[in-house]
Design a protein around this motif. Structure first.
Motif, mmCIF file in Angstrom:
data_model
loop_
_atom_site.group_PDB
_atom_site.id
_atom_site.type_symbol
_atom_site.label_atom_id
_atom_site.label_comp_id
_atom_site.label_asym_id
_atom_site.label_seq_id
_atom_site.Cartn_x
_atom_site.Cartn_y
_atom_site.Cartn_z
ATOM 1 N N MET A 1 0.794 -3.103 -4.190
ATOM 2 C CA MET A 1 -0.026 -2.652 -3.060
ATOM 3 C C MET A 1 0.749 -2.730 -1.745
ATOM 4 N N SER A 2 1.519 -3.811 -1.566
ATOM 5 C CA SER A 2 2.270 -3.977 -0.322
ATOM 6 C C SER A 2 3.347 -2.897 -0.187
ATOM 7 N N ARG A 3 4.006 -2.550 -1.287
ATOM 8 C CA ARG A 3 5.016 -1.487 -1.231
ATOM 9 C C ARG A 3 4.360 -0.141 -0.947
ATOM 10 N N PHE A 4 3.193 0.064 -1.491
ATOM 11 C CA PHE A 4 2.443 1.298 -1.241
ATOM 12 C C PHE A 4 2.118 1.436 0.248
ATOM 13 N N LEU A 5 1.610 0.360 0.861
ATOM 14 C CA LEU A 5 1.278 0.392 2.281
ATOM 15 C C LEU A 5 2.531 0.493 3.149
ATOM 16 N N LEU A 6 3.617 -0.142 2.722
ATOM 17 C CA LEU A 6 4.865 -0.070 3.490
ATOM 18 C C LEU A 6 5.377 1.361 3.561
ATOM 19 N N ARG A 8 3.556 4.035 3.397
ATOM 20 C CA ARG A 8 2.655 4.771 4.282
ATOM 21 C C ARG A 8 2.939 4.450 5.744
ATOM 22 N N LEU A 9 3.234 3.195 6.054
ATOM 23 C CA LEU A 9 3.529 2.816 7.441
ATOM 24 C C LEU A 9 4.822 3.454 7.930
ATOM 25 N N LEU A 10 5.837 3.472 7.078
ATOM 26 C CA LEU A 10 7.098 4.116 7.456
ATOM 27 C C LEU A 10 6.894 5.616 7.673
ATOM 28 N N GLY A 11 6.125 6.227 6.806
ATOM 29 C CA GLY A 11 5.824 7.643 6.989
ATOM 30 C C GLY A 11 5.049 7.898 8.261
ATOM 31 N N ASN A 308 -5.696 7.380 8.600
ATOM 32 C CA ASN A 308 -5.288 7.993 7.339
ATOM 33 C C ASN A 308 -4.634 6.966 6.424
ATOM 34 N N ILE A 309 -3.908 6.003 7.010
ATOM 35 C CA ILE A 309 -3.343 4.923 6.206
ATOM 36 C C ILE A 309 -4.464 4.065 5.614
ATOM 37 N N VAL A 310 -5.491 3.805 6.421
ATOM 38 C CA VAL A 310 -6.640 3.048 5.923
ATOM 39 C C VAL A 310 -7.308 3.795 4.770
ATOM 40 N N VAL A 311 -7.411 5.115 4.897
ATOM 41 C CA VAL A 311 -7.985 5.927 3.826
ATOM 42 C C VAL A 311 -7.137 5.807 2.555
ATOM 43 N N ALA A 314 -7.825 2.552 0.990
ATOM 44 C CA ALA A 314 -9.127 2.548 0.328
ATOM 45 C C ALA A 314 -9.058 3.292 -1.002
ATOM 46 N N TYR A 315 -8.334 4.416 -1.016
ATOM 47 C CA TYR A 315 -8.138 5.136 -2.277
ATOM 48 C C TYR A 315 -7.444 4.249 -3.303
ATOM 49 N N ALA A 316 -6.406 3.542 -2.853
ATOM 50 C CA ALA A 316 -5.669 2.672 -3.771
ATOM 51 C C ALA A 316 -6.550 1.546 -4.307
#
Length: 325
Positions: A1-6, A8-11, A308-311, A314-316
């Motif tokens: 999950m942390s890698r997924f959010l990372l 998204r944050l970089l993007g 959009n990152i929060v979305v 939430a999807y994840a």
């Protein structure tokens, strides 16, 4: 999950960098000279150069953008004084720090957004679920007709009409105004109640139709039919299976809508004379205050990207397959 959010944050950081660069060059590379506008019709050349220097626009546009970008993270020195990080520059009109102006207006926009979001989520999703559960029945037709009427309403018309009827004629509510929540919660609530209701009309209509269509689609899926065939109660099938499957589109649109509203509900703020970010952007356009307009655009873009990152998160959380993709 942390890698997924990372990821998204970089993007998101890259997207915001591109948005800021494009917006900056569009605003500051235009033929019109903002210094001449600020200096007035009768402006000697030496005064015009001084104004350009004070505004920080006497350098090449690429260098201006670099200094502006550095100021966000490290602060910047202007003729008007020191601008501490995060520094978005000074207003061309009143020499006010842009970040301070946005922070000063943000509580109004935040209060308007959160209150309206609560209203349109409760009523929109609630009406959509009722319409889906009573598909083809009078409740479904009433909800669908009400959403169609609500979607055709205009805020500047409904807002003026609601104020005239509920405040001036019936005197049921106070005149819309923003009061600080910490100072007087009752006045804060009563002053924003009409703007919340008016702003939520169109969103309620959209969420009603979206919830209904998503629920109807999910109710026809094979896994829902299987759950019914196994003898599960209709309420369990409706809320546990169909509702969870219908959440995806609703979460997506809600994230975009919330981010856009935090960037300034322009029509609502103008209609009810609420001094939020939306009204600030209107004044920036009228006064051709390019740094202020750039700051508002960047704040709006940041809000949309972050939500959009929060979305995505939430999807994840809802669907583990997203985290593995």
């Amino acid at each position: 999950m942390s890698r997924f959010l990372l990821r998204r944050l970089l993007g998101a950081a890259v997207i915001l960098m591109i948005i800021s660069a494009v917006t900056f060059f569009l605003f500051f590379a235009v033929p019109r000279d903002p210094a001449r506008f600020a200096c007035g019709k009768i402006c000697p050349p030496e005064t015009l150069e001084l104004v350009r220097h004070n505004m920080g626009i006497d350098e090449p546009v690429f260098l201006q953008y670099w200094h502006w970008l550095i100021g966000i993270f490290a602060g910047r020195d202007f003729t008007y004084g020191r601008c501490d990080a995060p520094c978005l520059g000074y207003s061309f009109v009143n020499q006010q720090p842009i970040f301070d102006a946005i922070v000063d207006r943000f509580p109004t926009t935040l209060s308007l957004t959160i209150g309206a979001a609560v209203v349109f989520l409760l009523f929109g999703i609630g009406m959509g679920m009722i319409a889906a559960a009573r598909q083809g029945r009078p409740a479904d037709k009433i909800a669908s007709s009400a959403s169609l009427i609500g979607a055709s309403m205009q805020i500047y018309f409904v807002g003026v009409l609601a104020t005239w009827v509920l405040v001036d004629q019936l005197q049921l509510f106070e005149r819309p105004a923003y009061h600080e929540l910490t100072a007087d919660p009752v006045k804060w609530f009563s002053g924003l109640l009409i703007p919340w209701l008016v702003l939520s009309i169109i969103f309620t209509a959209n969420y009603t139709r979206m919830t209904r269509s998503s629920m109807v689609e999910q109710l026809s899926e094979d896994y829902v039919r299987t759950a019914r065939a196994k003898g599960m109660p209709s309420r369990t099938v409706f809320l546990r299976f169909a509702w969870r499957g219908a959440m995806g589109p609703i979460i997506t649109i809600f994230g975009v809508d919330l981010g856009a509203l935090l960037g300034g509900a322009i029509i609502t703020e103008q209609t009810f004379v609420l001094h939020g970010i939306g009204e600030l952007s209107i004044k920036a356009v009228v006064n051709q205050d390019l740094p202020m307009l750039l700051g508002v655009v960047l704040v709006a873009a940041t809000a949309i990207v972050l939500f959009n990152i929060v979305v995505d998160a939430a999807y994840a959380f809802i669907d583990p397959r997203v985290r593995l993709s």
